[in-house]
Motif scaffolding. Structure first.
Motif: not given
Length: 210
Positions: A139, A158-160, A170, A182, A192
């Motif tokens: 990411y 959290e990675w988006r 995410v 995920q 979201e």
């Protein structure tokens, strides 16, 4: 009226019977009171022995919570993520298809929100540190944020990102434990919404014990 001798004898017998009944009752009341006082002032039993055992996440009983193993396998993921339902028809084991990721356990669940497909993947990482490092690289062009407790302790990372092939993703990893979830969706808002309304997390303090 002159009292007959027989009448006096009957009254004496009656008094004697009354004494025979009342005296044992009086003794019984005294003994009961004494026992009650002893019980009232006696020290309460020590409960440490009863409270010494701890119930682990898998139901095992140990003397100390530190003796509990970490959750593992589908059952372990079910404990870590209460929203995970491995018995559902929409969830399947996908670890064999993604061996390159080095996940110990990996399940994928599919459902829809307003007719749009949502994919949620629950994973047990081989190592929390290595897994987080890999996600940092994966990411690199995305966004990262850390969810913290009220005292500032990191709970989850959290990675988006927006996927090159389309859609939004995410990935959430526990800060101190090797578990990740995920969420992928066709729209950012749906991603979201699915993360917020569907995914549930176990409190890190009760990760290995009940």
């Amino acid at each position: 009226m002159t009292e007959e001798p027989g009448d006096r004898t009957l009254r004496r017998l009656a008094r004697g019977r009354t004494s025979l009944v009342v005296l044992p009752l009086a003794v019984a009341l005294v003994v009961t009171a004494a026992l009650g006082a002893q019980l009232l002032w006696a020290e309460l039993p020590d409960t440490d022995a009863a409270e010494a055992s701890t119930l682990c996440w898998d139901g095992a009983q140990v003397d100390d919570a530190g003796d509990c193993g970490m959750p593992t396998g589908p059952r372990g993921l079910r404990w870590v993520f209460p929203s995970f339902r491995p018995g559902s028809d929409d969830c399947r084991d996908v670890r064999a298809q993604h061996r390159e990721l080095g996940r110990r356990t990996m399940w994928e669940c599919e459902f829809e929100i307003t007719g749009s497909p949502i994919v949620i993947t629950y994973s047990e990482l081989a190592s929390g540190k290595v897994g987080r490092a890999a996600l940092e690289l994966e990411y690199a062009d995305g966004q990262r944020r850390t969810v913290k407790a009220k005292d500032g302790t990191p709970l989850r990372h959290e990675w988006r990102r927006e996927l090159p092939s389309g859609g939004f993703e995410v990935t959430v990893v526990y800060a101190a434990h090797p578990y990740a979830v995920q969420v992928r969706a066709e729209e950012r808002a749906l991603r979201e919404a699915a993360l917020r309304s569907t995914v549930r997390y176990r409190d890190p303090e009760t990760m290995s014990s009940r």
